[in-house]
Design a protein around this motif. Sequence first.
Motif, PDB file in Angstrom:
ATOM      1  N   SER A 551      -2.050  -2.956   3.395  1.00 19.14           N
ATOM      2  CA  SER A 551      -1.315  -3.261   2.164  1.00 19.14           C
ATOM      3  C   SER A 551      -0.678  -2.020   1.560  1.00 19.14           C
ATOM      4  O   SER A 551       0.213  -2.139   0.733  1.00 19.14           O
ATOM      5  CB  SER A 551      -2.262  -3.910   1.143  1.00 19.14           C
ATOM      6  OG  SER A 551      -3.348  -3.035   0.867  1.00 19.14           O
ATOM      7  N   ALA A 552      -1.134  -0.841   1.940  1.00 17.22           N
ATOM      8  CA  ALA A 552      -0.583   0.385   1.369  1.00 17.22           C
ATOM      9  C   ALA A 552      -0.644   1.513   2.393  1.00 17.22           C
ATOM     10  O   ALA A 552      -1.469   1.506   3.306  1.00 17.22           O
ATOM     11  CB  ALA A 552      -1.359   0.788   0.120  1.00 17.22           C
ATOM     12  N   VAL A 554      -0.649   5.816   2.422  1.00 16.48           N
ATOM     13  CA  VAL A 554      -0.796   7.005   1.593  1.00 16.48           C
ATOM     14  C   VAL A 554      -0.366   8.231   2.403  1.00 16.48           C
ATOM     15  O   VAL A 554      -0.860   8.453   3.520  1.00 16.48           O
ATOM     16  CB  VAL A 554      -2.258   7.190   1.124  1.00 16.48           C
ATOM     17  CG1 VAL A 554      -2.401   8.516   0.382  1.00 16.48           C
ATOM     18  CG2 VAL A 554      -2.681   6.039   0.245  1.00 16.48           C
ATOM     19  N   VAL A 586       1.863   7.077  -2.683  1.00 18.74           N
ATOM     20  CA  VAL A 586       1.424   5.762  -2.227  1.00 18.74           C
ATOM     21  C   VAL A 586       2.627   4.838  -2.096  1.00 18.74           C
ATOM     22  O   VAL A 586       3.406   4.679  -3.048  1.00 18.74           O
ATOM     23  CB  VAL A 586       0.395   5.150  -3.199  1.00 18.74           C
ATOM     24  CG1 VAL A 586      -0.088   3.790  -2.670  1.00 18.74           C
ATOM     25  CG2 VAL A 586      -0.780   6.096  -3.398  1.00 18.74           C
ATOM     26  N   GLN A 588       3.759   0.935  -1.320  1.00 11.50           N
ATOM     27  CA  GLN A 588       3.307  -0.448  -1.269  1.00 11.50           C
ATOM     28  C   GLN A 588       4.507  -1.370  -1.240  1.00 11.50           C
ATOM     29  O   GLN A 588       5.430  -1.222  -2.051  1.00 11.50           O
ATOM     30  CB  GLN A 588       2.430  -0.781  -2.486  1.00 11.50           C
ATOM     31  CG  GLN A 588       1.044  -0.145  -2.438  1.00 11.50           C
ATOM     32  CD  GLN A 588       0.216  -0.517  -3.650  1.00 11.50           C
ATOM     33  OE1 GLN A 588       0.656  -0.320  -4.782  1.00 11.50           O
ATOM     34  NE2 GLN A 588      -0.985  -1.040  -3.418  1.00 11.50           N
ATOM     35  N   ASN A 589       4.481  -2.301  -0.266  1.00 14.25           N
ATOM     36  CA  ASN A 589       5.565  -3.279  -0.161  1.00 14.25           C
ATOM     37  C   ASN A 589       6.950  -2.620  -0.125  1.00 14.25           C
ATOM     38  O   ASN A 589       7.912  -3.091  -0.736  1.00 14.25           O
ATOM     39  CB  ASN A 589       5.494  -4.282  -1.317  1.00 14.25           C
ATOM     40  CG  ASN A 589       4.179  -5.041  -1.328  1.00 14.25           C
ATOM     41  OD1 ASN A 589       3.697  -5.461  -0.266  1.00 14.25           O
ATOM     42  ND2 ASN A 589       3.588  -5.198  -2.488  1.00 14.25           N
ATOM     43  N   SER A 593       4.814   3.492  -5.120  1.00 12.55           N
ATOM     44  CA  SER A 593       4.114   2.946  -6.288  1.00 12.55           C
ATOM     45  C   SER A 593       3.380   3.988  -7.097  1.00 12.55           C
ATOM     46  O   SER A 593       3.108   3.775  -8.292  1.00 12.55           O
ATOM     47  CB  SER A 593       3.113   1.866  -5.834  1.00 12.55           C
ATOM     48  OG  SER A 593       2.126   2.426  -4.975  1.00 12.55           O
ATOM     49  N   CYS A 601      -4.174   7.724  -8.620  1.00  9.28           N
ATOM     50  CA  CYS A 601      -3.559   6.629  -7.861  1.00  9.28           C
ATOM     51  C   CYS A 601      -4.596   5.671  -7.289  1.00  9.28           C
ATOM     52  O   CYS A 601      -4.256   4.809  -6.456  1.00  9.28           O
ATOM     53  CB  CYS A 601      -2.704   7.182  -6.726  1.00  9.28           C
ATOM     54  SG  CYS A 601      -1.257   8.122  -7.264  1.00  9.28           S
ATOM     55  N   ASN A 604      -4.137   1.897  -6.927  1.00  7.48           N
ATOM     56  CA  ASN A 604      -3.170   1.387  -5.954  1.00  7.48           C
ATOM     57  C   ASN A 604      -3.729   1.343  -4.534  1.00  7.48           C
ATOM     58  O   ASN A 604      -3.030   0.953  -3.604  1.00  7.48           O
ATOM     59  CB  ASN A 604      -1.927   2.290  -5.940  1.00  7.48           C
ATOM     60  CG  ASN A 604      -1.229   2.337  -7.278  1.00  7.48           C
ATOM     61  OD1 ASN A 604      -1.627   3.091  -8.155  1.00  7.48           O
ATOM     62  ND2 ASN A 604      -0.200   1.510  -7.451  1.00  7.48           N
ATOM     63  N   LEU A 605      -4.996   1.736  -4.369  1.00 10.03           N
ATOM     64  CA  LEU A 605      -5.577   1.818  -3.036  1.00 10.03           C
ATOM     65  C   LEU A 605      -6.571   0.695  -2.802  1.00 10.03           C
ATOM     66  O   LEU A 605      -7.158   0.165  -3.737  1.00 10.03           O
ATOM     67  CB  LEU A 605      -6.278   3.168  -2.853  1.00 10.03           C
ATOM     68  CG  LEU A 605      -5.426   4.417  -3.187  1.00 10.03           C
ATOM     69  CD1 LEU A 605      -6.264   5.668  -2.996  1.00 10.03           C
ATOM     70  CD2 LEU A 605      -4.180   4.457  -2.321  1.00 10.03           C
ATOM     71  N   THR A 609      -6.030   0.598   3.249  1.00 14.87           N
ATOM     72  CA  THR A 609      -5.012   1.627   3.111  1.00 14.87           C
ATOM     73  C   THR A 609      -4.958   2.532   4.343  1.00 14.87           C
ATOM     74  O   THR A 609      -5.993   2.978   4.842  1.00 14.87           O
ATOM     75  CB  THR A 609      -5.285   2.476   1.861  1.00 14.87           C
ATOM     76  OG1 THR A 609      -5.194   1.634   0.707  1.00 14.87           O
ATOM     77  CG2 THR A 609      -4.257   3.596   1.752  1.00 14.87           C
TER      78      THR A 609
END
Length: 620
Positions: A551-552, A554, A586, A588-589, A593, A601, A604-605, A609
């Motif tokens: 999803s993410a 880094v 980071v 995302q999508n 983000s 951050c 957002n994780l 990740t």
Amino acid sequence: MEKLTILPRVHERPHRRYQHPLLRVALVLGLIIVSGYAGLLMAFQAPNSRTSCPKVPIDAQQIVDKCANLDIQPSPPADFYTRKQSDRYVPGTKPVLIKNASIWTGNVDGVEVVLGDLFLDKGIIRAVGEVPVHMLDDLHHVTVIDANGSWVTPGIVDLHSHLGDQSSPKLSGAADTNSRKGLVQPWLRSLDGLNTHDDAYMLSISGGVTTANVLPGSANAIGGQAFIIKLRPTAERSPSSMLLEPPFTFNGSGIEEVQPPRWRQLKQACGENPSRVYSGTRMDTIWAYRQGYEEARKLKTKQDAYCAKALTGQWEGLGDFPQDLQWEALVDVLRGKVKIQNHCYEAVDLDGIVRLTNEFKFPIAAFHHAHEAYLVPNLLKKAYGQTPAIAMFATKARYKRESYRGSEFAPRILADNGIRVVMKSDHPVIDSRFLMHEAQQAHYYGLPDNLALSSVTSTPAQVMGQGHRIGFIRIGYDADVVLWDSHPLAIGAIPKQVFIDGIAQLQNPTVISKPEALQHAPKTPDFEKETEAALKYDGLPPLEPRESISSAVVFHNFSSLFLYNEDHVEQVFAVETYVGPPQIAVMQNGRLSCVGSSEACSMNLDMNTRTIDLRGGSVA
């Protein structure tokens, strides 16, 4: 009638001057020579004129010599490897001692590295590794350079260049690369358009290029003869003085072949270029080839028949040696004296030329560009004589239809199939100052480091027939060497000094210290799957993105971060001015983000990740 009395023959006492045994031997040998000469004259007589004097032409010896040498293959002179100075040596040039170097020699398939010294004198390499003391007796006359472990390689050899014929700056009407006078023109010569005032010579030298094969362009099926030059300026300032081993003695326009013969170069092309320029098709181009080579074949047959008579003394009515300035270069092709550099992209064109070579029995030195060659290695091996080398770009492809299936993995695939790979510039298509960058890219995409370095030094030297004097660091070879600021395959490597014929070319070069990590051949990614896909999909692997597995993403350990801000890009992070905890970025999508510390951050994780270490790189 008086009776004839036959008296016994009285042998006179020999004259005193013939009594010495050695003089007797000399007399006998003289009689033998005279008798042999008489017999030779008898042989020269026409069959039906045994009683008449033979009509031997006044230039009979020259004719015999010419005929005897017709099929002798090019080679350096017999005493070449014992030479004490180069034929291009400039008197007054000081010897050079490069100490404490890492010397990539090009030997042992490009894997040999010698740690030590290199001694250049009188335009040639005199010692590699250890320099004998007697060579340094007059040390105060020697220029000494301490390399401090830096890399030294042979000078870069560009197999495909238009330096001088397509000059910089580009001025209207200044290009002498292509002729529009016909599809097949082997009588044209790049030398006749070579401009000594091209500003690109010194730029190319600054990138380590020391030798270039200056080709005519690719508008014609046969565009003309190419000539090999050294790039350094000469005192004479003429194009002829830049030539490396010219195939002729240039008195007048010059076609008097030197002996033993030297290699000639010829440019051929097929595919879109000649078809577009002459509004024809591939069928027209191949027919033009066959028509031209048939003219050459007929002329060669006449020459062979003429020489068969001359060498057996059949002078009656023989006439002059059959020759034609327009076709003599192609006759030399059929005699195996010419290195053909053939612009050719697609399998259909490669196949046409391979068939042509087998029809008229001549080899191709290299196919150039050859974007589909990696797809048809077995076809290449069917060419007459030795399998052609492939001279190519590393990544430049898809710029027209016939280049569309080019692949950055082609050099590796060709090498895996035992085919020699050359990286070339096609200068000014790619500025030959950056020719080593082509080797760097080829290495990144899988070409082994030894072959990548060879692809711009020893391999092109051998392909153009000059491997006996350039492309390697060996005793007796030309003193064309480059001292680098980092490993030559490290991105951004530049020369600290370039020597051509033992003469330093860079005046007050700027040298920047490079980190230790750049003093070694770079590690390259594993592109095994991508290489397989290039072959599986015939050069056009699918480009659809793969689904993200997390999803993410880094990014960490980056040195700079650039973001788009309304109408411009600005740098928002630089590690050299930053004080604080390590930063991460980071994604995302598909969007950035968060930028900040891991703690800032953290929201957002998640557990899926993916983390990527940029090792000091940049995010933009």
